[in-house]
Design a protein around this motif. Sequence first.
Motif, PDB file in Angstrom:
ATOM      1  N   ARG A  83       0.836  -1.210   0.000  1.00  0.00           N
ATOM      2  CA  ARG A  83       0.000   0.000   0.000  1.00  0.00           C
ATOM      3  C   ARG A  83       0.869   1.257   0.000  1.00  0.00           C
ATOM      4  NH1 ARG A  83      -3.508  -0.128   5.022  1.00  0.00           N
ATOM      5  NH2 ARG A  83      -4.169   1.891   4.160  1.00  0.00           N
ATOM      6  N   ARG A  84       1.948   1.202   0.815  1.00  0.00           N
ATOM      7  CA  ARG A  84       2.822   2.371   0.871  1.00  0.00           C
ATOM      8  C   ARG A  84       3.524   2.597  -0.459  1.00  0.00           C
ATOM      9  NH1 ARG A  84       7.903   3.156   1.270  1.00  0.00           N
ATOM     10  NH2 ARG A  84       8.336   0.959   1.546  1.00  0.00           N
ATOM     11  N   GLN A 132       1.693   6.418  -6.811  1.00  0.00           N
ATOM     12  CA  GLN A 132       0.622   7.357  -7.144  1.00  0.00           C
ATOM     13  C   GLN A 132       1.096   8.797  -6.985  1.00  0.00           C
ATOM     14  OE1 GLN A 132      -2.921   6.664  -4.905  1.00  0.00           O
ATOM     15  NE2 GLN A 132      -4.231   7.839  -6.294  1.00  0.00           N
ATOM     16  N   THR A 134      -4.077   1.016  -2.961  1.00  0.00           N
ATOM     17  CA  THR A 134      -3.797   1.792  -1.745  1.00  0.00           C
ATOM     18  C   THR A 134      -4.899   1.703  -0.719  1.00  0.00           C
ATOM     19  OG1 THR A 134      -4.735   3.759  -2.824  1.00  0.00           O
ATOM     20  CG2 THR A 134      -2.354   3.429  -2.994  1.00  0.00           C
ATOM     21  N   SER A 177       1.184   3.897  -2.929  1.00  0.00           N
ATOM     22  CA  SER A 177       0.917   5.303  -2.631  1.00  0.00           C
ATOM     23  C   SER A 177       2.053   6.182  -3.133  1.00  0.00           C
ATOM     24  CB  SER A 177       0.715   5.477  -1.126  1.00  0.00           C
ATOM     25  OG  SER A 177       0.498   6.847  -0.812  1.00  0.00           O
TER      26      SER A 177
END
Length: 649
Positions: free
Chosen positions: A416-417, A423, A564, A420
């Motif tokens: 997820r990090r 992104q 994310t 992120s």
Amino acid sequence: MADTIGQLPHALHLFELPSADHTQNRKLRHLHGISLRNLSLAQPPSHPRGRTIDDEALPYTLKSPAKALALRETNKLGHSRSSADLRAIQEFAIDGSADAEGGDKGTARGLEGRDKGTARPPFARLRRRSTMDWSGASPQQRQQKLENVVTNRMADCFFSVHVADVKEPAYVSEIAEKTMNPTFRQFDLGSSGPAVTREDELTVKFWVKSEKMEQFQHLLDMSLCLRSLQYIGKTLDQFRYPLPTNAVIFHLTDGVYTCFTNVTSKEPEDPFSRPAPKSSTHQNLPCSSFDALLRLSKLDDSIQDALATRDRLASDLEAIRKANEMSLSEEAQVEEKMDHLKTVDYAVATVEKQLATARRKCDEKSAGLHARWEYIRKDREAQAKSKMSLPPEQARLPAMETSLSSIRDAITAQRRRICSDLQTIFPMDIIPNKPLAFTIHSLHLPDSEELDSVSPDSLAAALGYVAQATQLLAFYLTVAIPYPLSPRASTSTIFDPISTSLGAESAARTFPLYIKGAIRFRLEYAVFLLNKDIEIILSDRFGVRVLDIRQTLPNLKYAFYMATAGDGELPARKAGGVRGLLKVGRPGGQSMPADSGPPSRDSTTTVGWSGTRALKDAAGRITVSSNGDAALESLKRNQKAQESKLMDG
């Protein structure tokens, strides 16, 4: 018909008759066939039927006008083929006059004597009846009548030839089915022996069976002499006169003959009693000599002796066969048993081969089963050993499961990090007042159907960013995309290893994600493959179905949103979490190359473009530690030591 048959013998002079000498030499060996014509199952009466004694026999009854008219009314007429000229019957009025036709004085006296006080009523004109019996019948009735006529006349027929002093028939013909004029096959009586072939008298019996009969019945029985037959021609086709019912035709070697029962033969009983013909000349005519006649007589005697010898030998052989019939039957039985024994031996050999094959297969299966039992035994021993070491491992299992769960949660949080960070590296912003319109790095990328709405340079740069982001997203999410990407900024490409119609060359399977110097349809196909990669990431990792594959940036934005999403806060980047960002000197005191950039001072901040490539290269070296503070202090000490070494160098 009787008149015609009576005139038939007088017409036989029209045909060529055989010689008198040959006529007297007719034997059964000359007979080759028999035919029957005008088959009739109705037998003629044995004696003529007499007339009954009634008033028709009286002479005066025929002279009555009423009787004559009644007789004319009941008389059967032939079929009339004309219906336009049927004149009415002219009847004569009975006025008692003496000069009226059909009446005389005797008739008048008979009328007066029969009934003096009563006068006959006058005769009116009578309508003539139709002479056509089937004039008012339907086609079905006519067909039925014709079938009945044919059925009554047609029958199955065969004949047999019998000779005196012989019990069995000399010949029995085949059955001629459903016929009125049966013609049987030709035959040869030469195999019956001289006792039959030299005879000139025979008996022919005909047997018939119609549809109304259950079995064959005797029709004709003719006993005749071949010398009494009448010659009618070489073939039956040349005979143009009608034949009587059940006429028997004999086919001899010199022609066709028949026997008319109402004609007597004019041939003398003894053919040798005729006087010798008178010669018209006084010259001596040549004839056979005495020696020739003697040789002919001896030849005939020799032939008769040979025939008698053949018959005697045949009878002797038959007697020998009957005497040794038991031995011959035993020999035949022995041969039959030997053949049966050979068949049994062959069957035994075949069964033995099959048994050997079955035993070999059984041994092979038995060996396979023993090998399997050995494997099972060894496996059970290993399983028993594993069970012995299982309790200590079972005690460690809860801790290992907890550790595995924490590792999975940490991996998910790190993904997820990372997503992120990706992104943030590839920002995708929405364009106001335009639905589903996004930009990547402030570059607008339209749908795949509206690629001409932006400039070629902007389109190539935007597709390069999308290719870079898609490849990194698939790498960190561990999704195998089917179409590999080669991100090179504005000259990125995509490879198609699946399609079979593109050829084997890699250049034909590589499609550009830019328009300059490329063909338009190859660019469109490259964009389609890029959209398919994004769709596969969404479907395989998150189970999301893409509604419109042409929306490139919206689908990629949704993929980042799903990557994310999750519970809890994102973990912070730990110092030294990604190895290889800081390059150490080479062994021997050599420094790093000049093109190597300076290391990152702040490992907690977002990395730039070069940092992104470093993350890609060192993706497999991410470390996760449960003690974050100790790891951070250790990382700081290592970083300071590396910086001091670089300053000293």
